[in-house]
Write a protein that holds these residues in place. Structure first.
Motif: not given
Length: 222
Positions: A111-114, A123-125, A138-143
């Motif tokens: 149940d991650l938030n990112g 670093l930017k992500d 919720f955030f996930i790296s675009p790739q």
């Protein structure tokens, strides 16, 4: 912004460029560090005991071997343990793991938030992930976003993984059926194996067993 963040990563924070950058960009946030999961868990528990809990934990998945016996070995272990004590804790995985199936599994099971992939944009992500999670998103790296767009209606089971592993070893349907029987796994009939393989091929858009094995390896299933 978060008041307290715990970062669990096996790199020495004194020489960690990511940590130094976060310190500069999160001036009003207290950052703490741990190189091992047990160390991170002890810091987390102590913070709870003195009523100064962490708002966010950022953890890698894998850690270098500790010469001392550990109870928690992976970031997955750590997040599972801390959420038992603080279910509403915000959590972000920061890892090189990029296999689509594994990423999807971690996001769901923990149940991650990112989820931030350690890539050239790490670093930017990570900075963006912290902002997004703070805002309730919720955030996930675009790739890796494709990992969460795979067919949710199809659930890959341990039964499927067993069949796929046997297929990857070069066994035919009859031999897979015998392997299932030897492990007392049901259903084990040849027709059951045939039906499940057909469904797997349809789900993964594979034209033949060889292609199915190749695709599911890419997904991190086997």
């Amino acid at each position: 912004m978060f008041k307290k963040i715990l970062i669990a990563e096996d790199k020495d924070h004194e020489s960690n460029g990511v940590v130094k950058s976060l310190e500069e960009s999160l001036e009003n946030t207290k950052l703490d560090y741990a190189q091992y999961c047990d160390e991170a868990f002890l810091k987390f528990k102590k913070a709870l005991q003195i009523n100064e809990p962490f708002d966010l934990i950022i953890s890698d998945l894998s850690f270098i071997d500790n010469p001392h016996e550990q109870r928690l070995y992976t970031g997955e272990d750590l997040i599972t343990a801390v959420k038992e004590l603080q279910p509403d804790l915000k959590t972000i995985i920061f890892s090189i793991e990029d296999r689509a199936y594994r990423v999807k599994q971690l996001c769901k099971d923990l149940d991650l938030n990112g989820y931030v992939w350690k890539s050239t944009n790490a670093l930017k992500d990570l900075k963006k992930a912290i902002r997004e999670v703070k805002d309730g998103n919720f955030f996930i790296s675009p790739q890796l976003s494709h990992a969460l767009r795979t067919k949710e209606t199809f659930e890959v089971t341990s039964y499927d993984v067993f069949i796929l592993k046997q297929l990857a070893e070069g066994l035919d349907q009859k031999e897979i059926s015998e392997a299932l029987k030897s492990q007392q796994i049901k259903p084990a009939s040849i027709s059951s194996v045939e039906k499940r393989l057909k469904l797997l091929k349809e789900n993964f858009n594979a034209n033949n067993p060889t292609q199915l094995v190749a695709i599911t390896k890419d997904f991190g299933l086997i």
